[in-house]
Design a protein around this motif. Structure first.
Motif, PDB file in Angstrom:
ATOM      1  N   ASN A 173      -4.829 -29.077  16.449  1.00 28.19           N
ATOM      2  CA  ASN A 173      -5.987 -28.318  15.991  1.00 28.19           C
ATOM      3  C   ASN A 173      -6.920 -28.216  17.183  1.00 28.19           C
TER       4      ASN A 173
ATOM      5  N   ASP B 165     -12.010 -25.221  13.879  1.00 28.48           N
ATOM      6  CA  ASP B 165     -11.332 -26.372  13.355  1.00 28.48           C
ATOM      7  C   ASP B 165     -11.298 -26.381  11.879  1.00 28.48           C
TER       8      ASP B 165
ATOM      9  N   LYS C 110      -3.719 -23.648  15.782  1.00 25.55           N
ATOM     10  CA  LYS C 110      -3.261 -24.766  14.950  1.00 25.55           C
ATOM     11  C   LYS C 110      -1.749 -24.748  14.924  1.00 25.55           C
TER      12      LYS C 110
ATOM     13  N   ASP D 189       1.847 -28.750   4.992  1.00 20.29           N
ATOM     14  CA  ASP D 189       2.501 -29.105   6.256  1.00 20.29           C
ATOM     15  C   ASP D 189       1.543 -29.919   7.132  1.00 20.29           C
ATOM     16  N   ARG D 190       2.092 -30.891   7.838  1.00 18.06           N
ATOM     17  CA  ARG D 190       1.267 -31.779   8.654  1.00 18.06           C
ATOM     18  C   ARG D 190       0.691 -31.052   9.861  1.00 18.06           C
ATOM     19  N   ASN D 191      -0.610 -31.158  10.044  1.00 17.93           N
ATOM     20  CA  ASN D 191      -1.287 -30.507  11.158  1.00 17.93           C
ATOM     21  C   ASN D 191      -1.160 -31.384  12.407  1.00 17.93           C
TER      22      ASN D 191
ATOM     23  N   PRO E  93      -7.121 -33.477  13.125  1.00 24.78           N
ATOM     24  CA  PRO E  93      -6.213 -32.718  12.251  1.00 24.78           C
ATOM     25  C   PRO E  93      -6.900 -32.338  10.948  1.00 24.78           C
ATOM     26  N   GLN E  94      -6.536 -31.182  10.411  1.00 29.67           N
ATOM     27  CA  GLN E  94      -7.117 -30.739   9.155  1.00 29.67           C
ATOM     28  C   GLN E  94      -6.644 -31.598   7.996  1.00 29.67           C
TER      29      GLN E  94
ATOM     30  N   SER F  55      -7.745 -27.929   3.445  1.00 30.82           N
ATOM     31  CA  SER F  55      -7.128 -26.701   3.944  1.00 30.82           C
ATOM     32  C   SER F  55      -6.187 -26.064   2.932  1.00 30.82           C
TER      33      SER F  55
ATOM     34  N   TYR G 271       1.617 -26.694  12.925  1.00 28.98           N
ATOM     35  CA  TYR G 271       2.005 -27.493  11.768  1.00 28.98           C
ATOM     36  C   TYR G 271       3.483 -27.867  11.872  1.00 28.98           C
TER      37      TYR G 271
END
Length: 293
Positions: free
Chosen positions: A225, A292, A136, A220-222, A210-211, A216, A138
């Motif tokens: 993934n 995931d 992953k 922070d932007r994923n 994306p998570q 999660s 971020y």
């Protein structure tokens, strides 16, 4: 142990060894299942399914459907499911069965193996000696920008010390937006570099959605993934390469998880309940699982 409900975890090859010496069962000594039960193996036609006896009050069709609406209970069950699968698959090839697959007795488990025999055997051949790694990435926000953004939220009063005009304020906000767009472009490019590089080292790769930060707990932007199918003997080199890539983009934080059983590379039609004697099954993947989660 033949009657009642059985929760299925994974399909493995039947090595022909006595049950007490079956590698996967040896690895599972002391590991309990979703209902705190002991895991055992039901063998049939050269395959074996790892399963456990579960109570009808929780796992019969009606109660189970209600239970699956309880997120806390579902998470607990999913983690127990994953624990069994990953422990069994630590040193040997296992084919994870879909979460919440329940059969009627040992005979139901045998029918499951008979119905899916060719698909199970093909998948085990394809996945033998392979493990799944999850990666992953971020996009992180520098602390400096956060403080700058706070200072420029609004123009100062006209007569206050160090007053900022409306024009200066708009100019600063534009510069901040442009900087954020450049950094976002850098993180997207960095994520593509990570994925392209790791895909070249893996036999197969899978991109997951994306998570969700709400699930999660990570703000922070994923931006990546992904799961990668890697030969077990190549795992150390793969993990080392991920570490090298992690430091290339300051605004990108890279996380590696695994190795896991190959959740993401088991086709749903190979382990789904469509042709099984099951009471219910829940689509979805766990933290390994996959990778995931």
């Amino acid at each position: 142990m033949t009657d009642g409900l059985r929760y299925a975890y994974a399909v493995v090859r039947d090595t022909g060894a006595p049950e007490a010496a079956l590698d996967t069962l040896t690895a599972l000594e002391g590991v309990t299942g979703v209902a705190g039960e002991q895991v055992y193996a039901v063998r049939h036609l050269g395959l074996a399914v790892l399963a456990g006896a579960v109570p009808a009050e929780d796992f019969d069709e009606g109660p189970l459907r209600e239970r699956l609406e309880d997120m806390a209970w579902l998470e607990k069950m999913a983690r127990a499911h994953q624990r069994v699968v990953d422990t069994a698959g630590a040193e040997s090839c296992v084919l994870p069965v879909r979460l919440a697959t329940v059969c009627h007795g040992d005979e139901g488990l045998r029918r499951m193996l008979a119905t899916g025999r060719e698909r199970f055997a093909s998948a085990l051949d394809r996945l033998e000696g392979r493990v799944e790694w999850g990666v992953k990435a971020y996009a992180t926000q520098p602390a400096a920008e956060e403080s700058t953004a706070g200072a420029a939220e609004a123009p100062s009063a006209p007569n206050s010390p160090g007053a900022m005009s409306g024009r200066d304020y708009l100019r600063r906000r534009k510069a901040q937006r442009q900087a954020a767009e450049r950094r976002w472009g850098d993180t997207e490019e960095g994520a593509r570099l990570v994925h392209d590089t790791l895909s070249g080292l893996a036999e197969q790769s899978r991109l997951h959605p994306p998570q969700d930060p709400k699930l999660s707990g990570i703000s922070d932007r994923n931006v990546l993934n992904a799961a990668y199918l890697v030969r077990r003997e190549d795992s150390a080199d793969f993990a080392e390469r991920v570490g090298e890539l992690a430091g290339r983009t300051p605004a990108l934080r890279v996380e590696l998880t695994g190795p896991w059983a190959p959740y993401s590379f088991t086709s749903m039609d190979e382990t789904s309940g469509a042709e099984m004697d099951e009471t219910s099954g829940a689509e979805g993947e766990t933290e390994s699982a996959g990778a995931d989660g």
